[in-house]
Design a protein around this motif. Structure first.
Motif, PDB file in Angstrom:
ATOM      1  N   ALA A  88       0.842  -1.197   0.000  1.00 33.19           N
ATOM      2  CA  ALA A  88       0.000   0.000   0.000  1.00 33.19           C
ATOM      3  C   ALA A  88       0.874   1.242   0.000  1.00 33.19           C
ATOM      4  CB  ALA A  88      -0.892   0.015   1.235  1.00 33.19           C
ATOM      5  N   ILE A  89       0.275   2.324  -0.467  1.00 33.41           N
ATOM      6  CA  ILE A  89       0.914   3.636  -0.356  1.00 33.41           C
ATOM      7  C   ILE A  89       0.111   4.454   0.639  1.00 33.41           C
ATOM      8  CG2 ILE A  89       1.300   5.801  -1.592  1.00 33.41           C
ATOM      9  CD1 ILE A  89       2.149   4.211  -3.985  1.00 33.41           C
ATOM     10  N   ASN A  90       0.774   5.042   1.624  1.00 33.31           N
ATOM     11  CA  ASN A  90       0.056   5.945   2.511  1.00 33.31           C
ATOM     12  C   ASN A  90       1.028   6.831   3.277  1.00 33.31           C
ATOM     13  OD1 ASN A  90      -2.246   6.707   4.776  1.00 33.31           O
ATOM     14  ND2 ASN A  90      -3.051   6.127   2.794  1.00 33.31           N
ATOM     15  N   GLU A  91       0.473   7.611   4.180  1.00 32.37           N
ATOM     16  CA  GLU A  91       1.241   8.603   4.934  1.00 32.37           C
ATOM     17  C   GLU A  91       2.368   7.967   5.707  1.00 32.37           C
ATOM     18  OE1 GLU A  91      -0.286  12.032   7.823  1.00 32.37           O
ATOM     19  OE2 GLU A  91       1.277  10.654   8.490  1.00 32.37           O
TER      20      GLU A  91
ATOM     21  N   ASP B 201       3.442  10.210  10.424  1.00 29.73           N
ATOM     22  CA  ASP B 201       3.030   9.870  11.785  1.00 29.73           C
ATOM     23  C   ASP B 201       2.859   8.353  11.909  1.00 29.73           C
ATOM     24  OD1 ASP B 201       1.871   9.521  14.229  1.00 29.73           O
ATOM     25  OD2 ASP B 201       0.099  10.757  13.825  1.00 29.73           O
TER      26      ASP B 201
ATOM     27  N   ASP C 168       1.419   6.712  14.028  1.00 31.95           N
ATOM     28  CA  ASP C 168       0.067   6.355  14.476  1.00 31.95           C
ATOM     29  C   ASP C 168      -0.831   5.940  13.316  1.00 31.95           C
ATOM     30  OD1 ASP C 168       0.519   6.766  17.159  1.00 31.95           O
ATOM     31  OD2 ASP C 168      -0.306   8.797  17.190  1.00 31.95           O
ATOM     32  N   VAL C 169      -0.559   6.484  12.124  1.00 33.55           N
ATOM     33  CA  VAL C 169      -1.385   6.103  10.961  1.00 33.55           C
ATOM     34  C   VAL C 169      -1.274   4.597  10.731  1.00 33.55           C
ATOM     35  CG1 VAL C 169      -1.643   6.342   8.456  1.00 33.55           C
ATOM     36  CG2 VAL C 169      -1.327   8.371   9.879  1.00 33.55           C
TER      37      VAL C 169
ATOM     38  N   ASP D  25      -3.272   2.751  13.371  1.00 35.38           N
ATOM     39  CA  ASP D  25      -4.711   2.878  13.145  1.00 35.38           C
ATOM     40  C   ASP D  25      -5.168   2.012  11.978  1.00 35.38           C
ATOM     41  OD1 ASP D  25      -4.743   4.677  15.211  1.00 35.38           O
ATOM     42  OD2 ASP D  25      -5.222   6.437  13.990  1.00 35.38           O
ATOM     43  N   LEU D  26      -4.345   1.943  10.924  1.00 30.58           N
ATOM     44  CA  LEU D  26      -4.684   1.060   9.796  1.00 30.58           C
ATOM     45  C   LEU D  26      -4.819  -0.376  10.297  1.00 30.58           C
ATOM     46  CD1 LEU D  26      -2.379   2.332   6.907  1.00 30.58           C
ATOM     47  CD2 LEU D  26      -4.861   2.147   6.798  1.00 30.58           C
TER      48      LEU D  26
ATOM     49  N   ARG E  57      -5.398  -1.506  13.325  1.00 28.79           N
ATOM     50  CA  ARG E  57      -6.564  -1.685  14.206  1.00 28.79           C
ATOM     51  C   ARG E  57      -7.859  -1.661  13.405  1.00 28.79           C
ATOM     52  NH1 ARG E  57      -2.843   0.955  17.629  1.00 28.79           N
ATOM     53  NH2 ARG E  57      -3.301   3.010  16.769  1.00 28.79           N
ATOM     54  N   HIS E  58      -7.947  -0.774  12.405  1.00 31.16           N
ATOM     55  CA  HIS E  58      -9.197  -0.718  11.649  1.00 31.16           C
ATOM     56  C   HIS E  58      -9.398  -1.972  10.792  1.00 31.16           C
ATOM     57  CE1 HIS E  58     -12.787   0.891   9.974  1.00 31.16           C
ATOM     58  NE2 HIS E  58     -12.365   0.514   8.782  1.00 31.16           N
ATOM     59  N   PHE E  59      -8.350  -2.431  10.140  1.00 30.54           N
ATOM     60  CA  PHE E  59      -8.517  -3.635   9.311  1.00 30.54           C
ATOM     61  C   PHE E  59      -8.873  -4.849  10.173  1.00 30.54           C
ATOM     62  CE2 PHE E  59      -6.773  -1.160   5.860  1.00 30.54           C
ATOM     63  CZ  PHE E  59      -7.423  -1.695   4.761  1.00 30.54           C
TER      64      PHE E  59
ATOM     65  N   TRP F  60       3.921  13.270   1.243  1.00 29.69           N
ATOM     66  CA  TRP F  60       3.629  12.456   2.425  1.00 29.69           C
ATOM     67  C   TRP F  60       3.540  10.983   2.119  1.00 29.69           C
ATOM     68  CZ3 TRP F  60       4.455  15.481   6.317  1.00 29.69           C
ATOM     69  CH2 TRP F  60       4.193  16.844   6.177  1.00 29.69           C
ATOM     70  N   GLN F  61       3.796  10.601   0.872  1.00 31.52           N
ATOM     71  CA  GLN F  61       3.584   9.198   0.507  1.00 31.52           C
ATOM     72  C   GLN F  61       4.800   8.321   0.760  1.00 31.52           C
ATOM     73  OE1 GLN F  61       2.220   9.857  -3.615  1.00 31.52           O
ATOM     74  NE2 GLN F  61       0.273   8.937  -3.015  1.00 31.52           N
TER      75      GLN F  61
ATOM     76  N   THR G 277      -2.491  11.089   0.124  1.00 33.86           N
ATOM     77  CA  THR G 277      -2.772   9.938   0.989  1.00 33.86           C
ATOM     78  C   THR G 277      -4.156   9.996   1.638  1.00 33.86           C
ATOM     79  OG1 THR G 277      -1.801  11.010   2.923  1.00 33.86           O
ATOM     80  CG2 THR G 277      -0.305   9.694   1.543  1.00 33.86           C
TER      81      THR G 277
ATOM     82  N   TYR H 116     -10.497   3.501  18.523  1.00 31.74           N
ATOM     83  CA  TYR H 116      -9.115   3.016  18.425  1.00 31.74           C
ATOM     84  C   TYR H 116      -8.242   3.900  17.539  1.00 31.74           C
ATOM     85  CZ  TYR H 116     -11.675   0.944  14.539  1.00 31.74           C
ATOM     86  OH  TYR H 116     -12.501   0.764  13.465  1.00 31.74           O
TER      87      TYR H 116
ATOM     88  N   ALA I  14      -5.650   6.672  16.857  1.00 33.94           N
ATOM     89  CA  ALA I  14      -4.670   7.485  17.598  1.00 33.94           C
ATOM     90  C   ALA I  14      -4.270   8.733  16.813  1.00 33.94           C
ATOM     91  CB  ALA I  14      -3.423   6.652  17.887  1.00 33.94           C
ATOM     92  N   HIS I  15      -4.419   8.682  15.498  1.00 31.13           N
ATOM     93  CA  HIS I  15      -4.036   9.803  14.626  1.00 31.13           C
ATOM     94  C   HIS I  15      -5.259  10.719  14.474  1.00 31.13           C
ATOM     95  CE1 HIS I  15      -1.949  11.760  11.228  1.00 31.13           C
ATOM     96  NE2 HIS I  15      -3.097  11.685  10.572  1.00 31.13           N
TER      97      HIS I  15
ATOM     98  N   MET J 148      -8.163  10.472   9.519  1.00 26.19           N
ATOM     99  CA  MET J 148      -7.753   9.059   9.564  1.00 26.19           C
ATOM    100  C   MET J 148      -8.652   8.187   8.688  1.00 26.19           C
ATOM    101  SD  MET J 148      -5.328   7.134  10.545  1.00 26.19           S
ATOM    102  CE  MET J 148      -5.319   5.559   9.685  1.00 26.19           C
TER     103      MET J 148
ATOM    104  N   ILE K 121      -7.484   5.594   5.511  1.00 20.06           N
ATOM    105  CA  ILE K 121      -7.916   4.189   5.359  1.00 20.06           C
ATOM    106  C   ILE K 121      -8.623   3.985   4.018  1.00 20.06           C
ATOM    107  CG2 ILE K 121      -9.385   2.364   6.300  1.00 20.06           C
ATOM    108  CD1 ILE K 121      -8.898   3.641   9.097  1.00 20.06           C
TER     109      ILE K 121
ATOM    110  N   VAL L 299      -6.158   3.707   1.242  1.00 19.45           N
ATOM    111  CA  VAL L 299      -5.515   2.388   1.167  1.00 19.45           C
ATOM    112  C   VAL L 299      -6.481   1.354   0.576  1.00 19.45           C
ATOM    113  CG1 VAL L 299      -4.626   0.484   2.579  1.00 19.45           C
ATOM    114  CG2 VAL L 299      -3.822   2.814   2.980  1.00 19.45           C
TER     115      VAL L 299
END
Lengths: 141, 141, 141
Positions: free
Chosen positions: B51-54, B57, B59-60, B63-64, B66-68, B116-117, C46, C78, C80-81, C89, C93, C96
């Motif tokens: 994946a491409i993302n920030e 931080d 924390d991103v 959070d990814l 935890r969300h998945f 940011w990527q 992103t 959950y 944090a960002h 946030m 997600i 992604v």
């Protein structure tokens, strides 16, 4: 340099995930003379998808279908696009989530898939016709 | 014309999202002579993703993960593919959702990423071995 | 051989899914002399995404936005960002999940999209500035 493009016509499939690697090899561009390259597969539809995943245990395909039906349910109260049936809007969302195209590296005349990887059609409609894939091969001899 | 293909071997990572841009630059094809091109990255596995993302931080990344884990839970009652452990079938689903390949444009010898990527490995198994990426560079001098 | 790269600058859009095929055709590389090729579109951000889906009924775009807001909610306990606002946030997600790049086949000087396919920007922030796409065309005359 190789640039070749072919149309792959898939037969109709029932709703669910289906291995289609063989269709790609039989109807797509001939890979055997391509030493290094990329094969791009583009599904020309908005209610189906292309994915790469485990092609060993058929239960994986069933679990994928069951999970996507929970994550993207039919008849959500906020759907406004409902005239084509309860399976239609979830099919569009699944197509956006999974994607309608794939790019696979070619090495020494073959797709450089990992040991367990196969190419799937995600058919998200209950009663779809056959689907079309534009397959584009580029690379060097 | 440039056509170059290299195998990138990632070390084992714990479950979660991990920045791997540096591994791609150090082990992948040399980009510096490519004025305009594309770098294709293909993960040869079915229980991890790219994946491409920030990448600013950390924390991103947490959070990814935890969300998945909420969106694709372990031990769903409808999973039939359960013999490889509770983390296995969710890993396959996450791999289909996020995808196992990326294509990044090359401009003037560098990846044309936004400010940011960064490139992530999504490692979806609890105890995976190292992962392999087939990196294919094409372009013009 | 054709290798051409252009920067496409999109105007600011409100949160939601927006058809951008016309921006790609007007600002991107000229396709008309490309007999067989591929157009790669790469969003340098992103918290937004690129998708292909039905461009006939605008309700599809609204339903996509509503469904992604349920599947990826704001203010999950959950996260944090959180310092950049409740929409940030979830935007990462969604980016992604949907992805920030697309590859479209070119046939006879045109994108080989299916009848109902159009290209969308998924703008996942409430108040974003304009977004940039690096568009790379490769192919043969």
């Amino acid at each position: 340099m190789i640039w070749e493009q072919k149309l792959i016509e898939l037969p109709p499939y029932p709703r669910g995930f289906h291995p289609i690697t063989n269709h790609i090899l039989s109807q797509g561009p001939d890979l055997k003379n391509c030493e290094v390259g990329l094969l791009h597969l583009f599904l020309q539809h908005t209610s189906a998808s292309l994915a790469i995943n485990e092609n060993a245990d058929p239960d994986v395909r069933g679990d994928l279908e069951r999970h996507f039906n929970v994550m993207v349910p039919e008849n959500a109260p906020y759907y406004a696009h409902t005239t084509e049936g309860p399976d239609d809007m979830p099919a569009h969302i699944k197509s956006v989530l999974i994607g309608a195209s794939l790019t696979v590296p070619i090495s020494n005349g073959q797709m450089a898939l990992g040991t367990w990887q196969g190419i799937y059609l995600g058919e998200h409609r209950d009663h779809a016709d056959g689907r079309r894939i534009v397959a584009t091969l580029q690379g060097r001899w």
